[in-house]
Write an enzyme that holds these catalytic residues in place. Structure first.
Site, PDB file in Angstrom:
ATOM      1  N   HIS A 282       8.789  38.477   3.877  1.00 22.84           N
ATOM      2  CA  HIS A 282       9.996  37.737   2.948  1.00 22.84           C
ATOM      3  C   HIS A 282      11.374  37.939   4.212  1.00 22.84           C
ATOM      4  CE1 HIS A 282      12.864  37.452  -0.204  1.00 22.84           C
ATOM      5  NE2 HIS A 282      13.421  38.318   0.572  1.00 22.84           N
TER       6      HIS A 282
ATOM      7  N   ASP B 233     -13.591   8.480  12.587  1.00 21.89           N
ATOM      8  CA  ASP B 233     -13.213   7.439  11.609  1.00 21.89           C
ATOM      9  C   ASP B 233     -14.320   6.508  11.408  1.00 21.89           C
ATOM     10  OD1 ASP B 233     -10.667   8.253  11.347  1.00 21.89           O
ATOM     11  OD2 ASP B 233      -9.640   6.853  11.398  1.00 21.89           O
TER      12      ASP B 233
ATOM     13  N   GLY C  72       0.714  -1.223   0.069  1.00 20.99           N
ATOM     14  CA  GLY C  72      -0.005   0.027  -0.040  1.00 20.99           C
ATOM     15  C   GLY C  72       0.821   1.191  -0.023  1.00 20.99           C
ATOM     16  N   ALA C  73       0.843   1.951  -1.094  1.00 16.13           N
ATOM     17  CA  ALA C  73       1.541   3.325  -1.149  1.00 16.13           C
ATOM     18  C   ALA C  73       0.437   4.316  -0.964  1.00 16.13           C
ATOM     19  CB  ALA C  73       2.150   3.455  -2.567  1.00 16.13           C
ATOM     20  N   GLY C  74      -0.312   4.084   0.295  1.00 15.47           N
ATOM     21  CA  GLY C  74      -1.058   5.358   0.749  1.00 15.47           C
ATOM     22  C   GLY C  74      -0.212   6.169   1.722  1.00 15.47           C
TER      23      GLY C  74
ATOM     24  N   GLU D 123       1.864  -1.438  -4.632  1.00 18.04           N
ATOM     25  CA  GLU D 123       0.764  -0.771  -4.774  1.00 18.04           C
ATOM     26  C   GLU D 123       0.009  -1.161  -5.788  1.00 18.04           C
ATOM     27  OE1 GLU D 123      -1.256   1.777  -3.065  1.00 18.04           O
ATOM     28  OE2 GLU D 123      -2.608   1.128  -4.859  1.00 18.04           O
TER      29      GLU D 123
ATOM     30  N   ILE E  12      -0.129   6.397   4.999  1.00 18.41           N
ATOM     31  CA  ILE E  12       0.490   5.578   6.015  1.00 18.41           C
ATOM     32  C   ILE E  12       1.919   4.839   5.552  1.00 18.41           C
ATOM     33  CG2 ILE E  12       0.385   3.772   7.984  1.00 18.41           C
ATOM     34  CD1 ILE E  12      -2.611   4.943   8.186  1.00 18.41           C
TER      35      ILE E  12
HETATM   36  P1  FAD Z   1      -9.401   6.659  17.185  1.00 23.42           P
HETATM   37  O1  FAD Z   1      -8.302   7.324  17.236  1.00 23.42           O
HETATM   38  O2  FAD Z   1      -9.358   5.198  16.579  1.00 23.42           O
HETATM   39  O3  FAD Z   1     -10.127   6.409  18.627  1.00 23.42           O
HETATM   40  C1  FAD Z   1     -11.156   5.579  18.821  1.00 23.42           C
HETATM   41  C2  FAD Z   1     -11.155   5.380  20.461  1.00 23.42           C
HETATM   42  O4  FAD Z   1     -12.260   4.677  20.886  1.00 23.42           O
HETATM   43  C3  FAD Z   1     -10.119   4.236  20.779  1.00 23.42           C
HETATM   44  O5  FAD Z   1      -9.216   4.711  21.873  1.00 23.42           O
HETATM   45  C4  FAD Z   1     -10.769   2.927  21.119  1.00 23.42           C
HETATM   46  O6  FAD Z   1      -9.855   2.193  21.930  1.00 23.42           O
HETATM   47  C5  FAD Z   1     -11.858   3.405  21.714  1.00 23.42           C
HETATM   48  N1  FAD Z   1     -13.136   2.732  21.700  1.00 23.42           N
HETATM   49  C6  FAD Z   1     -13.766   2.179  20.573  1.00 23.42           C
HETATM   50  N2  FAD Z   1     -14.972   1.351  20.801  1.00 23.42           N
HETATM   51  C7  FAD Z   1     -14.942   1.802  22.301  1.00 23.42           C
HETATM   52  C8  FAD Z   1     -15.837   1.263  23.061  1.00 23.42           C
HETATM   53  N3  FAD Z   1     -16.847   0.514  22.726  1.00 23.42           N
HETATM   54  N4  FAD Z   1     -16.007   1.644  24.311  1.00 23.42           N
HETATM   55  C9  FAD Z   1     -14.696   2.369  24.874  1.00 23.42           C
HETATM   56  N5  FAD Z   1     -13.911   2.730  24.015  1.00 23.42           N
HETATM   57  C10 FAD Z   1     -13.922   2.499  22.705  1.00 23.42           C
HETATM   58  N6  FAD Z   1      -4.475  11.507  10.590  1.00 23.42           N
HETATM   59  C11 FAD Z   1      -4.364  12.892  10.748  1.00 23.42           C
HETATM   60  O7  FAD Z   1      -5.200  13.620  10.503  1.00 23.42           O
HETATM   61  N7  FAD Z   1      -3.008  13.284  10.471  1.00 23.42           N
HETATM   62  C12 FAD Z   1      -1.915  12.316  10.579  1.00 23.42           C
HETATM   63  O8  FAD Z   1      -0.765  12.694  10.523  1.00 23.42           O
HETATM   64  C13 FAD Z   1      -2.303  10.747  10.699  1.00 23.42           C
HETATM   65  N8  FAD Z   1      -1.108  10.039  10.830  1.00 23.42           N
HETATM   66  C14 FAD Z   1      -1.419   8.642  11.194  1.00 23.42           C
HETATM   67  C15 FAD Z   1      -0.400   7.499  11.223  1.00 23.42           C
HETATM   68  C16 FAD Z   1      -0.935   6.353  11.384  1.00 23.42           C
HETATM   69  C17 FAD Z   1       0.110   5.502  11.510  1.00 23.42           C
HETATM   70  C18 FAD Z   1      -2.272   5.824  11.452  1.00 23.42           C
HETATM   71  C19 FAD Z   1      -2.520   4.559  11.784  1.00 23.42           C
HETATM   72  C20 FAD Z   1      -3.143   6.946  11.541  1.00 23.42           C
HETATM   73  C21 FAD Z   1      -3.177   8.221  11.220  1.00 23.42           C
HETATM   74  N9  FAD Z   1      -3.928   9.335  10.901  1.00 23.42           N
HETATM   75  C22 FAD Z   1      -3.676  10.472  10.793  1.00 23.42           C
HETATM   76  C23 FAD Z   1      -5.419   8.748  11.119  1.00 23.42           C
HETATM   77  C24 FAD Z   1      -5.890   9.195  12.593  1.00 23.42           C
HETATM   78  O9  FAD Z   1      -5.104   8.472  13.585  1.00 23.42           O
HETATM   79  C25 FAD Z   1      -7.306   8.694  12.758  1.00 23.42           C
HETATM   80  O10 FAD Z   1      -8.330   9.410  11.678  1.00 23.42           O
HETATM   81  C26 FAD Z   1      -7.813   9.322  14.033  1.00 23.42           C
HETATM   82  O11 FAD Z   1      -7.317   8.669  15.178  1.00 23.42           O
HETATM   83  C27 FAD Z   1      -9.570   8.864  14.234  1.00 23.42           C
HETATM   84  O12 FAD Z   1      -9.983   9.482  15.509  1.00 23.42           O
HETATM   85  P2  FAD Z   1     -11.193   8.859  15.992  1.00 23.42           P
HETATM   86  O13 FAD Z   1     -11.400   9.499  17.105  1.00 23.42           O
HETATM   87  O14 FAD Z   1     -12.281   8.652  15.185  1.00 23.42           O
HETATM   88  O15 FAD Z   1     -10.737   7.212  16.506  1.00 23.42           O
HETATM   89  P1  AMP Z   2      -4.599   4.248   2.104  1.00 18.34           P
HETATM   90  O1  AMP Z   2      -6.105   3.978   2.011  1.00 18.34           O
HETATM   91  O2  AMP Z   2      -4.390   5.750   1.819  1.00 18.34           O
HETATM   92  O3  AMP Z   2      -4.015   3.893   3.514  1.00 18.34           O
HETATM   93  O4  AMP Z   2      -3.903   3.373   1.114  1.00 18.34           O
HETATM   94  C1  AMP Z   2      -3.854   1.944   0.875  1.00 18.34           C
HETATM   95  C2  AMP Z   2      -3.395   1.582  -0.328  1.00 18.34           C
HETATM   96  O5  AMP Z   2      -3.277   0.172  -0.342  1.00 18.34           O
HETATM   97  C3  AMP Z   2      -4.183   1.883  -1.467  1.00 18.34           C
HETATM   98  O6  AMP Z   2      -3.689   2.667  -2.508  1.00 18.34           O
HETATM   99  C4  AMP Z   2      -4.598   0.410  -2.068  1.00 18.34           C
HETATM  100  O7  AMP Z   2      -4.769   0.568  -3.486  1.00 18.34           O
HETATM  101  C5  AMP Z   2      -3.435  -0.411  -1.626  1.00 18.34           C
HETATM  102  N1  AMP Z   2      -3.729  -1.696  -1.681  1.00 18.34           N
HETATM  103  C6  AMP Z   2      -5.013  -2.538  -1.063  1.00 18.34           C
HETATM  104  N2  AMP Z   2      -4.681  -3.609  -1.391  1.00 18.34           N
HETATM  105  C7  AMP Z   2      -3.777  -3.944  -1.950  1.00 18.34           C
HETATM  106  C8  AMP Z   2      -2.865  -5.419  -2.200  1.00 18.34           C
HETATM  107  N3  AMP Z   2      -3.499  -6.305  -2.354  1.00 18.34           N
HETATM  108  N4  AMP Z   2      -1.726  -5.061  -2.904  1.00 18.34           N
HETATM  109  C9  AMP Z   2      -1.210  -3.860  -3.019  1.00 18.34           C
HETATM  110  N5  AMP Z   2      -1.824  -2.639  -2.835  1.00 18.34           N
HETATM  111  C10 AMP Z   2      -3.185  -2.754  -2.164  1.00 18.34           C
END
Ligand code: FAD
Ligand code: AMP
Length: 475
Positions: A451, A319, A188-190, A211, A192
């Protein structure tokens, strides 16, 4: 502790905890339930973002970028170094410290806003009741006038490459490696995949990114994507497009990956494989029978534009609902819900959610891509300004990439801004604000930019849209 609240928030990530704080600021009684546990079993508010996402990834990106600069750029500045080496354990320790300070900070913020923190599991029952299960397993039934669901998301697993730590890992595992694997595969070249691939590449791994899609960063403006791809290639990231992974199995201390592209079937052997193919909404054990909350076909909780579910008094944000999976999008939704509950104004402008990829150079955009504007049929103009012509970028030894503005030909409204270059993630804020105020390129053209700053590139791009850039040739 009270059993009844004006608002109960389930989930304490970047969508849930701001919702709770704003509800408290709005003088509502509020509890926030969160079940995130660290590997050592301790609870921590902050969700994915603070514990295993945005913050730890940016900490490692910063450390590894500094290491890269010390080795590759310092000599250009006339700074002599010898024996620069890396201590991954210290890097990870620093990261852990930043995460801990941030997650503990939420508890202090909760205290300040009068939010009751409840660590454990929350489950919505019919009739705006919530079952709270504490760490010791004791259950209590709470009631609320409003419940905000903010349960977040978890990494997608590929059936053909199931997680098998320590060899086949998700993004959280990739943030916790204790040394750079010699050969690292990334599916995945997204966003993350690129960020984590960059971290370990800078520490010496041979990184191969597979990807499935034929276009690099298909969701981004393609001029931007091409420029970024060029830089990643130079850095040694081997990004293979149109490469769909069909299988992965652990063999000894390595992983055998099988993938297919236009030329046929291929194999790749790596020491560690990161699966970064996206995330899915997480609603496990969140909804009891009979709550009336509906999920869509992809598992997202169904909501309207203002994050109301179909059930009166139940909201969902972040999310676990439609829209980009980004912390700032969730935060604004949480704040909107808490304001609407209190009878205040609340709105999220989904047209101006910025996207940032924290690689080097950084990539950031807001609004429509050139491909989208073209498809809309609206006549448009483009202004592009290269960082090579920006004095500050040159002084920083970061004169790569460009700022690009797309604007309507009829009324000059800014339709999209795309930046690849130094601090693009910071620079995009000006574009977001401009678009939030429906600014024209003329508004930006007439705005004084200090600037020498990187922000002059956006100013010059706005001028370039009318072929009036001062510091470039307007070709
Ligand atoms: P989450 O952060 O997933 O939080 C949900 C919380 O609810 C968790 O603590 C979970 O344990 C808890 N929970 C779930 N169900 C229950 C339940 N029934 N009872 C009690 N608790 C519960 N986004 C950016 O905008 N910028 C970035 O730079 C960025 N970098 C990222 C890098 C990585 C490696 C990853 C994995 C994600 C990144 N993201 C980034 C995405 C970002 O982390 C998510 O969009 C964000 O955390 C979503 O927030 P949320 O509160 O909806 O959910
Ligand atoms: P993102 O949703 O930005 O985290 O990106 C995830 C990426 O993974 C997308 O660009 C997808 O096209 C790619 N992807 C999903 N499934 C596969 C797979 N089986 N092989 C290679 N790339 C994949």
């Amino acid at each position: 502790m009270a059993d009844s609240f004006d608002v109960i928030v389930i989930g304490g990530g970047p969508a849930g905890y701001p919702a709770a704080i704003r509800a408290g600021q709005n003088k509502l009684t509020v509890a926030c339930i969160d079940e995130w546990r660290n590997r050592d079993g301790t609870y921590a508010f902050g969700g994915t973002c603070l514990n295993a996402g945005c913050i730890p990834s940016k900490a490692l990106l910063e450390s590894t970028e500094l290491y890269h600069r010390a080795r590759e750029e310092f000599a250009l500045h006339g700074i002599k170094t010898s024996g620069v080496s890396v201590d991954v354990a210290q890097m990870q320790k620093r990261k852990a410290g930043i995460v801990k300070t941030s997650t503990q900070g939420i508890l202090a913020l909760f205290k300040g806003a009068g939010v009751t923190p409840l660590q454990g599991h929350g489950k919505l029952l019919p009739g705006r009741r919530v079952e709270y299960t504490a760490a010791d397993g004791t259950k209590r039934e709470l009631t609320a006038a409003h419940v905000i669901l903010a349960s977040g998301s978890v990494p997608l697993e590929l059936k053909c490459a199931p997680f098998q730590a320590p060899h086949i890992i998700d993004s959280q595992g990739a943030l916790e490696l204790d040394s750079a694997p010699k050969r690292l595969g990334v599916i995945g070249a997204g966003v993350i995949g690129l960020e984590l691939g960059s971290v370990w590449r800078r520490l010496g791994s041979e990184v191969t990114v597979l990807e499935a899609l034929p276009d690099f960063l298909a969701i981004a403006d393609q001029q931007l994507a091409k420029e970024a791809a060029r830089h990643f290639k130079k850095q040694g990231l081997d990004i293979r497009l149109g490469a769909r992974v069909t299988g992965a199995r652990v063999a000894g201390d390595a992983v055998e990956v099988a993938y297919e592209d236009a030329a046929g079937a291929h194999g790749l052997t790596v020491d560690r494989l990161i699966v970064a193919v996206g995330r899915r909404p997480y609603t496990k054990d969140l909804l009891a029978e009979g709550t009336g909350i509906e999920l869509d076909e992809r598992g997202f909780i169904k909501v309207d534009q203002q994050c109301r579910t179909a059930v009166e008094g139940i909201w969902a944000v972040g999310d676990c609902v439609r829209g980009p999976m980004l912390a700032h999008k969730g935060k604004e939704e949480g704040v909107m819900a808490a304001d609407l509950i209190a009878g205040h104004f609340g709105e999220v402008n989904y047209k101006t959610v910025p996207a940032v990829i924290y690689t080097a150079p950084e990539i950031a955009w807001v609004g429509q891509t050139e491909e989208q504007v073209k498809a809309s049929g609206r006549p448009y103009k483009v202004g592009v300004f290269p960082f090579l012509a920006n004095g500050r970028a040159r002084a920083m030894e970061q004169a790569q990439g460009f700022a690009k503005i797309l604007a309507a030909r009829d009324d000059d409204e800014i339709l999209g801004v795309h930046i690849v270059g130094p601090m693009a993630g910071e620079l995009i804020a000006e574009a977001v604000l401009a678009m939030e105020y429906s600014a024209s390129t003329e508004d930006l053209q007439r705005t004084i930019h200090a600037h020498p700053t990187l922000s002059e590139s956006l100013h010059e791009a706005a001028l370039a849209a009318d072929k009036r850039a001062i510091d470039s040739l307007n070709r």
